[in-house]
Design an enzyme around this catalytic site. Structure first.
Site, short mmCIF file in Angstrom:
data_model
loop_
_atom_site.label_atom_id
_atom_site.label_comp_id
_atom_site.label_asym_id
_atom_site.label_seq_id
_atom_site.Cartn_x
_atom_site.Cartn_y
_atom_site.Cartn_z
N LYS A 32 0.79 -1.22 0.01
CA LYS A 32 -0.11 0.03 -0.08
C LYS A 32 0.93 1.27 -0.02
O LYS A 32 0.43 2.30 -0.39
CB LYS A 32 -0.99 0.03 1.43
CG LYS A 32 -2.03 -1.09 0.97
CD LYS A 32 -3.11 -1.12 2.19
CE LYS A 32 -4.13 -2.10 2.18
NZ LYS A 32 -5.25 -2.10 2.94
N ASN A 42 2.16 -2.46 20.01
CA ASN A 42 2.66 -3.48 18.87
C ASN A 42 3.80 -4.21 19.55
O ASN A 42 4.76 -3.70 20.29
CB ASN A 42 2.99 -2.60 17.98
CG ASN A 42 3.28 -3.41 16.62
OD1 ASN A 42 2.56 -4.32 16.21
ND2 ASN A 42 4.21 -3.34 15.94
P1 ATR Z 1 2.90 -4.98 7.95
O1 ATR Z 1 3.28 -4.73 9.39
O2 ATR Z 1 3.94 -5.67 7.08
O3 ATR Z 1 2.17 -3.91 7.18
P2 ATR Z 1 0.81 -6.49 8.58
O4 ATR Z 1 0.22 -7.95 8.19
O5 ATR Z 1 -0.28 -5.27 8.14
O6 ATR Z 1 1.95 -6.23 8.05
O7 ATR Z 1 0.83 -6.24 10.17
C1 ATR Z 1 0.86 -7.40 10.92
C2 ATR Z 1 0.80 -6.85 12.30
O8 ATR Z 1 0.52 -7.99 13.11
C3 ATR Z 1 2.07 -6.23 13.09
O9 ATR Z 1 1.50 -5.36 13.93
C4 ATR Z 1 2.65 -7.26 13.69
O10 ATR Z 1 3.54 -6.98 14.85
P3 ATR Z 1 5.09 -6.77 14.41
O11 ATR Z 1 5.27 -5.24 13.87
O12 ATR Z 1 5.75 -6.98 15.78
O13 ATR Z 1 5.61 -7.63 13.39
C5 ATR Z 1 1.50 -8.05 14.33
N1 ATR Z 1 1.72 -9.54 14.57
C6 ATR Z 1 2.00 -10.55 13.78
N2 ATR Z 1 2.29 -11.79 14.47
C7 ATR Z 1 2.31 -11.24 15.92
C8 ATR Z 1 2.62 -12.14 17.00
N3 ATR Z 1 2.96 -13.38 17.02
N4 ATR Z 1 2.52 -11.32 18.19
C9 ATR Z 1 2.16 -9.92 18.32
N5 ATR Z 1 2.01 -9.34 16.99
C10 ATR Z 1 2.14 -10.04 15.88
#
Ligand code: ATR
Length: 264
Positions: free
Chosen positions: A65, A149
């Site tokens: 995006k 986050n």
């Molecule tokens: P992007 O960050 O690339 O835009 P997204 O799918 O929009 O991808 O975001 C994924 C979100 O889920 C993020 O906030 C991610 O946290 P991180 O920034 O620390 O990666 C969160 N997320 C994914 N897996 C997670 C987990 N096991 N525990 C906590 N948060 C998680």
């Protein structure tokens, strides 16, 4: 026949083709909408196909995006403010990037019968969609936005863009009226490792995820005596805003439209 795509990676889960193709039929529009898994290196080429009128429009999803912006000529105000584009259209040979997530989220909240003004909002996650959510919440005059986050730096990045938000370490739970899960946790039935047992009741648990329709996050909120809502309407409204931009027609949203998105 006009061709439309949603591009992203992963893209298998996307229900945009189902919805747009249904609305094409309903509105007798001679067009087809498909999904395309791409890599960042493909962006320039696929966007050039819009300029050459081989493709009529594109929806953009995670994680591109922001990455599409350098290839566009102009941004709508919402896209400019959020630095996030989910809809691309060719307007008099100018490639314009729009953001319909902001109005999708706003319309979904307005439909909830929940007075959001002056409410404290707690957001889990700091990925792409959170920029649109914070921008929309600000316009709806909430009293406080707190973001937590796992990777704190990403929440700090949001703060440097929006200023007004508060950042909280992952694991802590503040006082709030509405909590939004904007992480990807729940897409595969994961549990969020946060302890909600002391939050009280009468809160609104909102999940951006709509498939599955009830994540563990929503189940837990409900069990504790809170209201829960998934992201299905947000998804449908953002799609309808894109449809309006491309075709100048407002597609119908009713029980049949919502049923289309079930059992996928
Ligand atoms: P992007 O960050 O690339 O835009 P997204 O799918 O929009 O991808 O975001 C994924 C979100 O889920 C993020 O906030 C991610 O946290 P991180 O920034 O620390 O990666 C969160 N997320 C994914 N897996 C997670 C987990 N096991 N525990 C906590 N948060 C998680």
């Amino acid at each position: 026949m006009k061709k439309y795509f949603v591009i992203g990676n992963p893209i298998d889960h996307s229900l945009s083709p189902k919805l747009h193709n249904y609305w094409f039929k309903e509105n007798k529009i001679d067009a087809v909408y498909d999904k395309k898994k791409i890599y960042e290196k493909d962006l320039q080429f696929i966007i050039s196909e819009i300029k050459e009128k081989k493709i009529s429009g594109i929806n953009v999803t995670v994680p591109f995006k922001k990455a599409v912006i350098p290839y566009l000529d102009k941004l709508s105000p919402d896209a400019e403010q959020t630095q996030s584009v989910n809809t691309i259209i060719l307007n008099n040979d100018t490639l314009v990037g729009h953001n319909t997530d902001v109005s999708g989220f706003t319309q979904a909240i307005k439909n909830l019968n929940f007075n959001i003004e002056d409410k404290k909002i707690f957001i889990l996650g700091a990925g792409g969609v959170v920029y649109s959510i914070i921008y929309a919440l600000n316009k709806m005059n909430v009293s406080k936005i707190i973001v937590s986050n796992r990777t704190k730096q990403k929440a700090e990045d949001l703060k440097s863009q929006f200023g007004i938000i508060n950042v909280l370490d992952w694991g802590n739970i503040p006082k709030f009226d509405m909590i939004i899960n904007a992480t990807s946790l729940g897409l595969k039935n994961e549990v969020i490792n946060l302890n909600f047992s002391n939050i009280g009741d009468n809160k609104l648990f909102y999940d951006v995820i709509y498939n599955p329709s009830e994540t563990n996050f929503l189940k837990e909120g409900k069990k504790l005596g809170n209201r829960s809502e998934n992201g299905k309407l947000m998804f449908v409204y953002q799609a309808s805003e894109s449809f309006k931009l491309w075709h100048g027609v407002e597609p119908k949203i009713n029980a049949k439209t919502l049923r289309l998105l079930e059992n996928d």
